[in-house]
Design a protein around this motif. Structure first.
Motif, PDB file in Angstrom:
ATOM      1  N   PHE A  48      -5.984  48.050  18.989  1.00 53.53           N
ATOM      2  CA  PHE A  48      -6.519  49.120  19.824  1.00 53.53           C
ATOM      3  C   PHE A  48      -6.234  50.498  19.241  1.00 53.53           C
ATOM      4  O   PHE A  48      -5.341  50.675  18.389  1.00 53.53           O
ATOM      5  N   VAL A  49      -7.001  51.457  19.706  1.00 56.91           N
ATOM      6  CA  VAL A  49      -6.824  52.865  19.361  1.00 56.91           C
ATOM      7  C   VAL A  49      -6.963  53.675  20.640  1.00 56.91           C
ATOM      8  O   VAL A  49      -7.865  53.416  21.450  1.00 56.91           O
ATOM      9  N   ILE A  50      -6.075  54.631  20.838  1.00 59.01           N
ATOM     10  CA  ILE A  50      -6.164  55.530  21.988  1.00 59.01           C
ATOM     11  C   ILE A  50      -6.848  56.812  21.543  1.00 59.01           C
ATOM     12  O   ILE A  50      -6.446  57.434  20.555  1.00 59.01           O
ATOM     13  N   ASP A  51      -7.873  57.196  22.243  1.00 59.15           N
ATOM     14  CA  ASP A  51      -8.647  58.393  21.922  1.00 59.15           C
ATOM     15  C   ASP A  51      -7.766  59.637  22.045  1.00 59.15           C
ATOM     16  O   ASP A  51      -7.090  59.827  23.067  1.00 59.15           O
ATOM     17  N   PRO A  52      -7.758  60.483  21.002  1.00 55.29           N
ATOM     18  CA  PRO A  52      -6.986  61.730  21.086  1.00 55.29           C
ATOM     19  C   PRO A  52      -7.414  62.636  22.237  1.00 55.29           C
ATOM     20  O   PRO A  52      -6.687  63.565  22.599  1.00 55.29           O
ATOM     21  N   LYS A  53      -8.586  62.375  22.826  1.00 54.01           N
ATOM     22  CA  LYS A  53      -9.045  63.177  23.966  1.00 54.01           C
ATOM     23  C   LYS A  53      -8.399  62.748  25.280  1.00 54.01           C
ATOM     24  O   LYS A  53      -8.712  63.307  26.336  1.00 54.01           O
ATOM     25  N   LEU A  54      -7.502  61.762  25.236  1.00 55.00           N
ATOM     26  CA  LEU A  54      -6.772  61.356  26.427  1.00 55.00           C
ATOM     27  C   LEU A  54      -6.081  62.580  27.025  1.00 55.00           C
ATOM     28  O   LEU A  54      -5.463  63.362  26.292  1.00 55.00           O
ATOM     29  N   PRO A  55      -6.185  62.791  28.349  1.00 48.80           N
ATOM     30  CA  PRO A  55      -5.543  63.962  28.969  1.00 48.80           C
ATOM     31  C   PRO A  55      -4.074  64.094  28.580  1.00 48.80           C
ATOM     32  O   PRO A  55      -3.349  63.104  28.481  1.00 48.80           O
ATOM     33  N   LYS A  56      -3.651  65.319  28.396  1.00 53.88           N
ATOM     34  CA  LYS A  56      -2.289  65.592  27.907  1.00 53.88           C
ATOM     35  C   LYS A  56      -1.214  65.100  28.867  1.00 53.88           C
ATOM     36  O   LYS A  56      -0.091  64.807  28.445  1.00 53.88           O
ATOM     37  N   ASP A  57      -1.526  65.031  30.169  1.00 51.38           N
ATOM     38  CA  ASP A  57      -0.497  64.640  31.126  1.00 51.38           C
ATOM     39  C   ASP A  57      -0.265  63.133  31.167  1.00 51.38           C
ATOM     40  O   ASP A  57       0.676  62.662  31.800  1.00 51.38           O
ATOM     41  N   VAL A  58      -1.113  62.350  30.487  1.00 53.61           N
ATOM     42  CA  VAL A  58      -0.918  60.896  30.439  1.00 53.61           C
ATOM     43  C   VAL A  58       0.009  60.567  29.273  1.00 53.61           C
ATOM     44  O   VAL A  58      -0.351  60.736  28.114  1.00 53.61           O
ATOM     45  N   LYS A  59       1.187  60.116  29.586  1.00 50.49           N
ATOM     46  CA  LYS A  59       2.179  59.809  28.549  1.00 50.49           C
ATOM     47  C   LYS A  59       2.500  58.317  28.477  1.00 50.49           C
ATOM     48  O   LYS A  59       3.117  57.859  27.525  1.00 50.49           O
ATOM     49  N   THR A  60       2.094  57.557  29.496  1.00 49.18           N
ATOM     50  CA  THR A  60       2.335  56.112  29.524  1.00 49.18           C
ATOM     51  C   THR A  60       1.073  55.405  30.006  1.00 49.18           C
ATOM     52  O   THR A  60       0.457  55.837  30.988  1.00 49.18           O
ATOM     53  N   ILE A  61       0.684  54.344  29.304  1.00 49.58           N
ATOM     54  CA  ILE A  61      -0.455  53.520  29.695  1.00 49.58           C
ATOM     55  C   ILE A  61       0.035  52.083  29.835  1.00 49.58           C
ATOM     56  O   ILE A  61       0.733  51.575  28.955  1.00 49.58           O
ATOM     57  N   THR A  62      -0.332  51.446  30.929  1.00 55.70           N
ATOM     58  CA  THR A  62      -0.009  50.031  31.118  1.00 55.70           C
ATOM     59  C   THR A  62      -1.275  49.204  30.947  1.00 55.70           C
ATOM     60  O   THR A  62      -2.265  49.420  31.659  1.00 55.70           O
ATOM     61  N   LEU A  63      -1.247  48.311  29.979  1.00 55.11           N
ATOM     62  CA  LEU A  63      -2.353  47.378  29.749  1.00 55.11           C
ATOM     63  C   LEU A  63      -1.966  46.036  30.360  1.00 55.11           C
ATOM     64  O   LEU A  63      -1.000  45.413  29.923  1.00 55.11           O
ATOM     65  N   SER A  64      -2.707  45.625  31.384  1.00 60.10           N
ATOM     66  CA  SER A  64      -2.412  44.368  32.077  1.00 60.10           C
ATOM     67  C   SER A  64      -3.501  43.347  31.793  1.00 60.10           C
ATOM     68  O   SER A  64      -4.681  43.693  31.714  1.00 60.10           O
ATOM     69  N   TYR A  65      -3.099  42.101  31.666  1.00 55.98           N
ATOM     70  CA  TYR A  65      -4.051  41.005  31.517  1.00 55.98           C
ATOM     71  C   TYR A  65      -3.759  39.941  32.568  1.00 55.98           C
ATOM     72  O   TYR A  65      -2.601  39.572  32.790  1.00 55.98           O
ATOM     73  N   THR A  66      -4.821  39.466  33.202  1.00 58.22           N
ATOM     74  CA  THR A  66      -4.712  38.285  34.055  1.00 58.22           C
ATOM     75  C   THR A  66      -5.427  37.146  33.346  1.00 58.22           C
ATOM     76  O   THR A  66      -6.605  37.256  33.012  1.00 58.22           O
ATOM     77  N   PHE A  67      -4.688  36.070  33.076  1.00 51.22           N
ATOM     78  CA  PHE A  67      -5.240  34.920  32.363  1.00 51.22           C
ATOM     79  C   PHE A  67      -5.528  33.838  33.389  1.00 51.22           C
ATOM     80  O   PHE A  67      -4.643  33.420  34.146  1.00 51.22           O
ATOM     81  N   PHE A  68      -6.768  33.378  33.454  1.00 54.32           N
ATOM     82  CA  PHE A  68      -7.155  32.415  34.468  1.00 54.32           C
ATOM     83  C   PHE A  68      -8.003  31.301  33.865  1.00 54.32           C
ATOM     84  O   PHE A  68      -8.614  31.467  32.814  1.00 54.32           O
ATOM     85  N   GLU A  69      -8.034  30.175  34.541  1.00 53.37           N
ATOM     86  CA  GLU A  69      -8.803  29.030  34.067  1.00 53.37           C
ATOM     87  C   GLU A  69     -10.275  29.226  34.379  1.00 53.37           C
ATOM     88  O   GLU A  69     -10.653  29.557  35.506  1.00 53.37           O
ATOM     89  N   VAL A  70     -11.119  29.028  33.381  1.00 56.27           N
ATOM     90  CA  VAL A  70     -12.561  29.146  33.563  1.00 56.27           C
ATOM     91  C   VAL A  70     -13.033  28.004  34.458  1.00 56.27           C
ATOM     92  O   VAL A  70     -12.656  26.849  34.265  1.00 56.27           O
ATOM     93  N   GLY A  71     -13.850  28.331  35.459  1.00 57.34           N
ATOM     94  CA  GLY A  71     -14.301  27.337  36.419  1.00 57.34           C
ATOM     95  C   GLY A  71     -13.606  27.491  37.748  1.00 57.34           C
ATOM     96  O   GLY A  71     -14.135  27.102  38.790  1.00 57.34           O
TER      97      GLY A  71
END
Length: 201
Positions: A158-181
């Motif tokens: 991944f790459v974070i866009d340099p245009k990200l607002p200055k006040d955002v200093k932490t990003i949480t990337l969450s994944y939910t893994f689920f069974e298809v069907g």
């Protein structure tokens, strides 16, 4: 037309062909420096990158001029599972500069005694970060089938866009893994993701 006139015409034609051939050779020879100048002017340094690996040249990594080294963003990785399997990131967080390409591995194991197909749904916190978080490679793009007990590792680049607002200093990337069907779960929120983090470990 006399033979003498014909020979003169042939000589003139030969001379013209030689001049054309030399001109074409000179143009082809000049293409390399012209191409290099264009690449350097536009920043598309394809030729120079290839030359870095030539024998006798020092090996250096290409410099990404889009990286904002004046800022550091903490990216936290959170996982949720909907089913009896193991799913977790290799690291819980990384610190990156906007514009910097970063790769993190995720580990998954099907601990069931049957084959299963599964897929992941990503979400972001704060929500505005989603518009500035670009995944170049991600297991969430596809569905996967795993045999009983099978272990897999998948990258997220991944790459974070340099245009990200200055006040955002932490990003949480969450994944939910689920069974298809099975019923598709809603994308997790940051709070629910942290609450179930232990179940994914």
């Amino acid at each position: 037309m006399s033979n003498r006139a014909r020979r003169a015409d042939n000589l003139r034609m030969t001379g013209k062909l030689v001049v054309v051939a030399l001109g074409m050779f000179a143009f082809g020879y000049a293409l390399v420096p012209i191409y290099r100048a264009i690449c350097e002017a536009t920043g598309i340094n394809i030729l120079a990158l290839g030359e870095r690996n030539l024998p006798g040249k020092a090996k250096t990594d290409p410099v990404n001029t889009q990286v904002d080294t004046s800022r550091t963003i903490t990216v936290e990785f959170d996982t949720n599972v909907r089913g009896p399997w193991h799913f977790k990131p290799a690291v819980r967080s990384v610190e990156v500069h906007p514009g910097q390409l970063t790769t993190v591995m995720y580990e998954f194991q099907n601990v069931q005694n049957r084959t299963m197909a599964a897929q992941a749904i990503p979400s972001y916190a704060p929500r505005q970060a989603a518009n500035h978080f670009t995944k170049l490679e991600c297991f969430c793009f596809n569905q996967y089938t795993l045999a009983p007990g099978e272990k897999r590792e998948w990258p997220v680049a991944f790459v974070i866009d340099p245009k990200l607002p200055k006040d955002v200093k932490t990003i949480t990337l969450s994944y939910t893994f689920f069974e298809v069907g099975a019923p598709t779960p809603a994308a997790p929120t940051a709070a629910s993701g942290r609450a179930t983090e232990g179940a994914a470990s």
